[in-house]
Design a protein around this motif. Structure first.
Motif, PDB file in Angstrom:
ATOM      1  N   GLY A   6       0.842  -1.189   0.000  1.00 10.14           N
ATOM      2  CA  GLY A   6       0.000   0.000   0.000  1.00 10.14           C
ATOM      3  C   GLY A   6       0.873   1.233   0.000  1.00 10.14           C
ATOM      4  N   CYS A   7       0.235   2.390   0.144  1.00 10.94           N
ATOM      5  CA  CYS A   7       0.963   3.655   0.197  1.00 10.94           C
ATOM      6  C   CYS A   7       0.410   4.498   1.339  1.00 10.94           C
ATOM      7  CB  CYS A   7       0.817   4.410  -1.122  1.00 10.94           C
ATOM      8  SG  CYS A   7       1.452   3.484  -2.529  1.00 10.94           S
ATOM      9  N   THR A   8       1.233   5.371   1.880  1.00 12.25           N
ATOM     10  CA  THR A   8       0.810   6.239   2.968  1.00 12.25           C
ATOM     11  C   THR A   8       1.424   7.627   2.769  1.00 12.25           C
ATOM     12  OG1 THR A   8       0.573   6.411   5.375  1.00 12.25           O
ATOM     13  CG2 THR A   8       2.718   5.678   4.540  1.00 12.25           C
ATOM     14  N   CYS A   9       0.909   8.600   3.517  1.00  8.78           N
ATOM     15  CA  CYS A   9       1.402   9.978   3.429  1.00  8.78           C
ATOM     16  C   CYS A   9       2.389  10.276   4.546  1.00  8.78           C
ATOM     17  CB  CYS A   9       0.242  10.958   3.565  1.00  8.78           C
ATOM     18  SG  CYS A   9      -0.625  11.210   2.036  1.00  8.78           S
ATOM     19  N   VAL A  10       3.455  10.966   4.188  1.00 10.05           N
ATOM     20  CA  VAL A  10       4.420  11.449   5.170  1.00 10.05           C
ATOM     21  C   VAL A  10       4.732  12.902   4.828  1.00 10.05           C
ATOM     22  CG1 VAL A  10       5.441   9.177   5.575  1.00 10.05           C
ATOM     23  CG2 VAL A  10       6.436  10.677   3.851  1.00 10.05           C
ATOM     24  N   ARG A  11       5.191  13.645   5.833  1.00  9.42           N
ATOM     25  CA  ARG A  11       5.608  15.023   5.564  1.00  9.42           C
ATOM     26  C   ARG A  11       6.837  14.996   4.680  1.00  9.42           C
ATOM     27  NH1 ARG A  11       5.932  17.381  11.391  1.00  9.42           N
ATOM     28  NH2 ARG A  11       4.128  16.234  12.094  1.00  9.42           N
ATOM     29  N   GLY A  12       6.923  15.968   3.781  1.00  9.43           N
ATOM     30  CA  GLY A  12       8.109  16.088   2.949  1.00  9.43           C
ATOM     31  C   GLY A  12       9.312  16.458   3.808  1.00  9.43           C
ATOM     32  N   ARG A  13      10.482  16.073   3.353  1.00  7.56           N
ATOM     33  CA  ARG A  13      11.707  16.405   4.098  1.00  7.56           C
ATOM     34  C   ARG A  13      12.028  17.885   3.918  1.00  7.56           C
ATOM     35  NH1 ARG A  13      15.588  11.343   2.616  1.00  7.56           N
ATOM     36  NH2 ARG A  13      14.490   9.834   3.903  1.00  7.56           N
ATOM     37  N   VAL A  14      12.454  18.483   5.005  1.00  4.91           N
ATOM     38  CA  VAL A  14      12.863  19.892   4.946  1.00  4.91           C
ATOM     39  C   VAL A  14      14.387  19.908   5.055  1.00  4.91           C
ATOM     40  CG1 VAL A  14      12.777  22.115   6.097  1.00  4.91           C
ATOM     41  CG2 VAL A  14      10.723  20.648   6.031  1.00  4.91           C
ATOM     42  N   VAL A  15      15.016  20.474   4.046  1.00  3.93           N
ATOM     43  CA  VAL A  15      16.466  20.586   4.037  1.00  3.93           C
ATOM     44  C   VAL A  15      16.812  22.043   4.284  1.00  3.93           C
ATOM     45  CG1 VAL A  15      18.575  20.265   2.680  1.00  3.93           C
ATOM     46  CG2 VAL A  15      16.647  18.663   2.430  1.00  3.93           C
TER      47      VAL A  15
END
Length: 123
Positions: A111-120
């Motif tokens: 399946g797939c799930t949502c995560v916060r995008g990485r902040v660089v």
């Protein structure tokens, strides 16, 4: 002397309504996916259903059900959920017609799930 490893498993059928609900989850998810079938004649099981994420970002974060409210938000990322599964791989045996199976593992996407995008941060 060859060692033979055996195991048993009990399969339970899901109620008919459970299958319908499971299929709907992939479409209702904030990270929708489609199922594709992977076939390998040298593997048992020969057919394995795997998920493929349909978007890079997540959809419907505003909570609405209308098309405009289900726009993709790239601040969040749709990522695969993976598990390791045991499979049997066909190998050639010692004799001309001999077949052997070797127990091995394979990572599959379920399946797939949502995560916060990485902040660089660049200081």
């Amino acid at each position: 002397m060859m060692k033979i490893q055996t195991w048993s498993s009990t399969l339970h059928r899901a109620p008919p309504h459970a299958a319908h609900q499971t299929l709907a989850i992939q479409n209702r998810s904030l990270a929708p996916w489609e199922n594709i079938v992977s076939e390998d004649p040298r593997r048992l099981p020969r057919r394995i259903s795997e998920a493929r994420c349909l978007t890079k970002g997540c959809v419907g974060l505003s909570g609405g059900h209308h098309e405009k409210e289900r726009e993709e938000d790239l601040a969040w990322r749709s990522v695969p959920i993976q598990v390791e599964m045991m499979v049997l791989r066909l190998r050639r045996g010692q004799g001309r017609r001999s077949r052997e199976y070797q127990l091995s593992s394979q990572v599959i996407t379920v399946g797939c799930t949502c995560v916060r995008g990485r902040v660089v941060r660049h200081d």
